[in-house]
Design a protein around this motif. Structure first.
Motif, PDB file in Angstrom:
ATOM      1  N   LYS A  16       0.944  -1.433   0.101  1.00 32.88           N
ATOM      2  CA  LYS A  16      -0.097   0.027  -0.015  1.00 32.88           C
ATOM      3  C   LYS A  16       0.953   1.168  -0.144  1.00 32.88           C
ATOM      4  N   GLY A  17       0.530   2.328  -0.884  1.00 32.64           N
ATOM      5  CA  GLY A  17       1.244   3.437  -0.963  1.00 32.64           C
ATOM      6  C   GLY A  17       2.419   3.515  -1.701  1.00 32.64           C
ATOM      7  N   ASN A  18       2.684   2.283  -2.381  1.00 32.16           N
ATOM      8  CA  ASN A  18       3.789   2.098  -3.490  1.00 32.16           C
ATOM      9  C   ASN A  18       3.268   1.317  -4.366  1.00 32.16           C
ATOM     10  N   PRO A  19       3.355   1.994  -5.798  1.00 37.14           N
ATOM     11  CA  PRO A  19       2.823   1.137  -6.908  1.00 37.14           C
ATOM     12  C   PRO A  19       3.784   0.208  -7.644  1.00 37.14           C
ATOM     13  N   CYS A  20       5.065   0.265  -7.200  1.00 33.24           N
ATOM     14  CA  CYS A  20       5.964  -0.706  -7.255  1.00 33.24           C
ATOM     15  C   CYS A  20       5.961  -1.984  -6.514  1.00 33.24           C
ATOM     16  N   PRO A  21       5.987  -3.145  -7.089  1.00 33.70           N
ATOM     17  CA  PRO A  21       5.767  -4.301  -6.314  1.00 33.70           C
ATOM     18  C   PRO A  21       6.921  -4.677  -5.371  1.00 33.70           C
ATOM     19  N   ARG A  22       6.717  -5.086  -4.133  1.00 38.56           N
ATOM     20  CA  ARG A  22       7.942  -5.632  -3.508  1.00 38.56           C
ATOM     21  C   ARG A  22       8.373  -7.159  -3.817  1.00 38.56           C
ATOM     22  N   ALA A  23       9.334  -7.344  -3.807  1.00 34.65           N
ATOM     23  CA  ALA A  23       9.787  -8.587  -4.174  1.00 34.65           C
ATOM     24  C   ALA A  23      10.515  -9.356  -2.735  1.00 34.65           C
ATOM     25  N   TYR A  24      10.061 -10.804  -2.784  1.00 38.10           N
ATOM     26  CA  TYR A  24      10.522 -11.446  -1.567  1.00 38.10           C
ATOM     27  C   TYR A  24      11.758 -12.480  -1.965  1.00 38.10           C
ATOM     28  N   TYR A  25      12.615 -12.516  -1.405  1.00 34.15           N
ATOM     29  CA  TYR A  25      13.949 -13.489  -1.828  1.00 34.15           C
ATOM     30  C   TYR A  25      14.328 -14.488  -0.525  1.00 34.15           C
ATOM     31  N   ARG A  26      14.571 -15.601  -0.819  1.00 33.54           N
ATOM     32  CA  ARG A  26      15.124 -16.384  -0.032  1.00 33.54           C
ATOM     33  C   ARG A  26      16.449 -17.140  -0.183  1.00 33.54           C
ATOM     34  N   CYS A  27      17.294 -16.996   0.888  1.00 37.92           N
ATOM     35  CA  CYS A  27      18.859 -17.498   0.517  1.00 37.92           C
ATOM     36  C   CYS A  27      18.873 -18.722   0.152  1.00 37.92           C
ATOM     37  N   THR A  28      19.477 -19.297  -0.891  1.00 32.70           N
ATOM     38  CA  THR A  28      19.366 -20.609  -1.350  1.00 32.70           C
ATOM     39  C   THR A  28      20.654 -21.343  -1.238  1.00 32.70           C
ATOM     40  N   MET A  29      21.783 -20.648  -0.599  1.00 30.66           N
ATOM     41  CA  MET A  29      23.016 -21.226  -0.620  1.00 30.66           C
ATOM     42  C   MET A  29      23.149 -22.358   0.537  1.00 30.66           C
ATOM     43  N   SER A  30      22.131 -22.451   1.298  1.00 30.15           N
ATOM     44  CA  SER A  30      21.973 -23.634   2.169  1.00 30.15           C
ATOM     45  C   SER A  30      20.220 -23.770   2.628  1.00 30.15           C
ATOM     46  N   PRO A  31      19.915 -25.095   2.265  1.00 29.57           N
ATOM     47  CA  PRO A  31      18.435 -25.268   2.301  1.00 29.57           C
ATOM     48  C   PRO A  31      17.734 -24.743   3.562  1.00 29.57           C
ATOM     49  N   SER A  32      18.706 -24.777   4.785  1.00 28.35           N
ATOM     50  CA  SER A  32      17.957 -24.256   5.940  1.00 28.35           C
ATOM     51  C   SER A  32      18.148 -22.898   6.148  1.00 28.35           C
ATOM     52  N   CYS A  33      18.929 -22.355   5.358  1.00 32.12           N
ATOM     53  CA  CYS A  33      19.151 -20.825   5.631  1.00 32.12           C
ATOM     54  C   CYS A  33      18.063 -19.963   5.816  1.00 32.12           C
ATOM     55  N   PRO A  34      17.915 -19.375   7.043  1.00 33.32           N
ATOM     56  CA  PRO A  34      16.627 -18.682   7.365  1.00 33.32           C
ATOM     57  C   PRO A  34      16.564 -17.137   6.806  1.00 33.32           C
ATOM     58  N   VAL A  35      17.786 -16.691   5.993  1.00 32.00           N
ATOM     59  CA  VAL A  35      17.728 -15.374   5.574  1.00 32.00           C
ATOM     60  C   VAL A  35      16.988 -15.131   4.512  1.00 32.00           C
ATOM     61  N   ARG A  36      16.237 -13.904   4.529  1.00 35.11           N
ATOM     62  CA  ARG A  36      15.429 -13.601   3.635  1.00 35.11           C
ATOM     63  C   ARG A  36      15.616 -12.084   3.307  1.00 35.11           C
ATOM     64  N   LYS A  37      15.154 -11.560   1.848  1.00 35.34           N
ATOM     65  CA  LYS A  37      15.331 -10.159   1.820  1.00 35.34           C
ATOM     66  C   LYS A  37      14.181  -9.703   0.960  1.00 35.34           C
TER      67      LYS A  37
END
Length: 239
Positions: A16-37
DNA sequence: CGTCTTTGACCTGCGC
DNA sequence: GCGCAGGTCAAAGACG
């Protein structure tokens, strides 16, 4: 922005308030890596990309991202020096809505765009803003404010030579030769990549929990930070 | 064929 | 309880 890690996109949403979509990424260097951006363009300036990282990598980072982890952690520690939010950041019990301290510096990217990058050390998330404005600036030196990025004047009143250099440039008393030399350093692709990797390493490592230790390690030593950057980028201090 | 992106659906938290 | 917004899931399609 290639930050040295591998990411897999798992979602996209229009906030809301931003016409540009927000993209969600997950770290794939390790299957169990919890890092997201999260990556989102700024509504006011479409040339600005805002990237937010969350979590801590549970695997070794690639050399490109890990080589300067300590350097950028130091930068983050510097950012938080004197900040009213830093202690809240460390304790994890932030309750106020204090304005995050924002520091901006320039480094021209190799694709002939000027990337104005800033690190926002908000209470909950460090944020990297990458401004991919085309290179119409009169001089990267004009807006180069790394001295503020690494400024520790309240803790270390003695300015480093680099700070003096920046100060001189800001006061308009810098000779053309020194200005050219400084520009050469900041325009050096190796220095740029080292700086970019340093930023990535910090946010990728989730170093917030280590800031207290890093602060102790680098307190009053902005020269150490730049030395590390110079070392990593292969630029001698003499240069 | 494996990997990655896209995108609509679903889940969850929050304010009213 | 309801609606809204943000975040995540997963099937389908694209791509190398």
């Amino acid at each position: 922005m290639n930050d040295g890690c591998q990411w897999r996109k798992y979602g996209q949403k229009i906030a809301k308030g931003n016409p540009c979509p927000r993209a969600y990424y997950r770290c794939t260097m390790s299957p169990s890596c919890p890092v997201r951006k999260q990556v989102q363009r700024c509504a006011q300036d479409m040339s600005i990309l805002t990237t937010s990282y969350e979590g801590t990598h549970n695997h070794p980072l690639p050399p490109s991202a890990a080589s300067l982890a300590s350097a950028t952690s130091a930068a983050a520690a510097m950012l938080n020096c004197g900040s009213t939010t830093s202690s809240q950041l460390h304790s994890g019990s932030a309750t106020s809505s204090a304005t995050p301290n924002l520091h901006t510096f320039n480094f021209p990217s190799s694709n002939r765009l000027t990337a104005r990058t800033s690190i926002t050390t908000s209470q909950s998330h460090p944020t990297v803003v990458l401004d991919l404005t085309s290179a119409n600036h009169t001089s990267s030196l004009d807006n180069y404010s790394s001295s503020s990025l690494f400024s520790t004047s309240t803790h270390n009143p003695q300015l480093s030579s680099y700070d003096k250099l920046i100060q001189a440039s800001q006061q308009g008393i810098l000779s053309d030769k020194i200005a050219a030399a400084t520009k050469a350093i900041t325009s050096n692709p190796k220095f740029q990549s080292a700086l970019a990797a340093a930023i990535t390493s910090f946010v990728g490592n989730g170093s917030i929990t280590n800031l207290d230790q890093e602060r102790k390690s680098f307190k009053g030593g902005e020269n150490i930070t730049f030395s590390q950057l110079f070392m990593a980028s292969g630029i001698s201090r003499a240069t």
